[in-house]
Enzyme design. Sequence first.
Site, PDB file in Angstrom:
ATOM      1  CG  ASP A 185      84.215   5.500  74.150  1.00 52.17           C
ATOM      2  OD1 ASP A 185      85.448   5.423  74.337  1.00 52.17           O
ATOM      3  OD2 ASP A 185      83.591   4.702  73.424  1.00 52.17           O
TER       4      ASP A 185
ATOM      5  CE  LYS B 152      80.293   3.704  74.245  1.00 52.25           C
ATOM      6  NZ  LYS B 152      80.965   4.306  73.092  1.00 52.25           N
TER       7      LYS B 152
ATOM      8  CE  LYS C 103      86.996   3.598  71.426  1.00 57.71           C
ATOM      9  NZ  LYS C 103      85.602   4.110  71.462  1.00 57.71           N
TER      10      LYS C 103
ATOM     11  CG  ASP D   3      77.174   5.166  69.907  1.00 59.67           C
ATOM     12  OD1 ASP D   3      77.861   6.044  70.459  1.00 59.67           O
ATOM     13  OD2 ASP D   3      77.451   3.956  69.991  1.00 59.67           O
TER      14      ASP D   3
HETATM   15  O1  C5P Z   1      76.834  -2.156  69.149  1.00 58.74           O
HETATM   16  P1  C5P Z   1      76.636  -1.292  70.341  1.00 58.74           P
HETATM   17  O2  C5P Z   1      75.910  -0.031  70.020  1.00 58.74           O
HETATM   18  O3  C5P Z   1      76.040  -2.019  71.524  1.00 58.74           O
HETATM   19  O4  C5P Z   1      78.105  -0.870  70.762  1.00 58.74           O
HETATM   20  C1  C5P Z   1      78.359  -0.166  71.954  1.00 58.74           C
HETATM   21  C2  C5P Z   1      79.691   0.525  71.849  1.00 58.74           C
HETATM   22  O5  C5P Z   1      80.689  -0.426  71.525  1.00 58.74           O
HETATM   23  C3  C5P Z   1      79.789   1.576  70.761  1.00 58.74           C
HETATM   24  O6  C5P Z   1      79.430   2.828  71.263  1.00 58.74           O
HETATM   25  C4  C5P Z   1      81.240   1.538  70.351  1.00 58.74           C
HETATM   26  O7  C5P Z   1      82.014   2.447  71.108  1.00 58.74           O
HETATM   27  C5  C5P Z   1      81.669   0.152  70.697  1.00 58.74           C
HETATM   28  N1  C5P Z   1      81.805  -0.687  69.505  1.00 58.74           N
HETATM   29  C6  C5P Z   1      82.949  -1.432  69.349  1.00 58.74           C
HETATM   30  N2  C5P Z   1      83.082  -2.207  68.241  1.00 58.74           N
HETATM   31  C7  C5P Z   1      82.107  -2.302  67.334  1.00 58.74           C
HETATM   32  C8  C5P Z   1      80.918  -1.579  67.489  1.00 58.74           C
HETATM   33  C9  C5P Z   1      80.805  -0.769  68.599  1.00 58.74           C
HETATM   34  O8  C5P Z   1      83.844  -1.378  70.186  1.00 58.74           O
HETATM   35  N3  C5P Z   1      82.249  -3.117  66.318  1.00 58.74           N
END
Ligand code: C5P
Length: 228
Positions: A61, A34, A63, A12
């Site tokens: 991803d 991802k 969606k 990200d």
């Molecule tokens: O927080 P982290 O970067 O580990 O999150 C990994 C993935 O989880 C993000 O790329 C996003 O698609 C998803 N995500 C989520 N809900 C959140 C934050 C991130 O589903 N609150």
Amino acid sequence: MEAGEKVICALDLEEPETAWAMVESLEGIISFYKVGMLLFLTGGNEMVQRLIGRGHRVFLDLKFYDVPDTVAAAVRRAASLGVNFLTVHGNKEILERAGEAAAGTALKVLGVTVLTSLDRTDIGELGFPCRVEELVLQRAQWALEAGCAGVVASPQEAALLRRELGPELLLVTPGIRPAGGDLGTHKRAATPAQALQAGADYLVIGQPIIRAEDPRAAAARIIEEMSL
Ligand code: C5P
């Protein structure tokens, strides 16, 4: 499968060159990435192809949520690029058409269940007056019946999904935080070891790696923690 192969690093990051530098710094430790909407908007297919060209697996991803014909065509396109995992949102028909479009290719279609940033109040706002677990299970059942390979769900529903839907379901869980880590915006999270014990096949981990002072060391620590 080795513990490290079960980690999908969420790239990200906005700048393709920053993302690529991250990939290079994780060489030999992480081999599954991802690509979400943020990086796709700047790096596009070029980034996807670059990752695949380097021998990495890619989880696209984006969606997908659109009319079934459009989703099916987009899934076919992603399959031809060599993408490994892809997310689709929607009702049974959308999921079915996505599953059909990926049939016979290496691409695995994952249904989105409920984002880890949502809790019961949030899904109530969206028009679902039920517990998060019920909605996740219902959507996962539809995804499997529609011919998708599996789902994305929080680690907090992993055990339920494994128990109810069996070993065939491909279960990918974001919302992973090393013990004591900052939860960020995740409302439903767990540690890497807890997610694996609950039955997750792959863990999506972004911020704890890409925002770490030393991403390579952070990834190595997480992988070590997975084996505990
Ligand atoms: O927080 P982290 O970067 O580990 O999150 C990994 C993935 O989880 C993000 O790329 C996003 O698609 C998803 N995500 C989520 N809900 C959140 C934050 C991130 O589903 N609150």
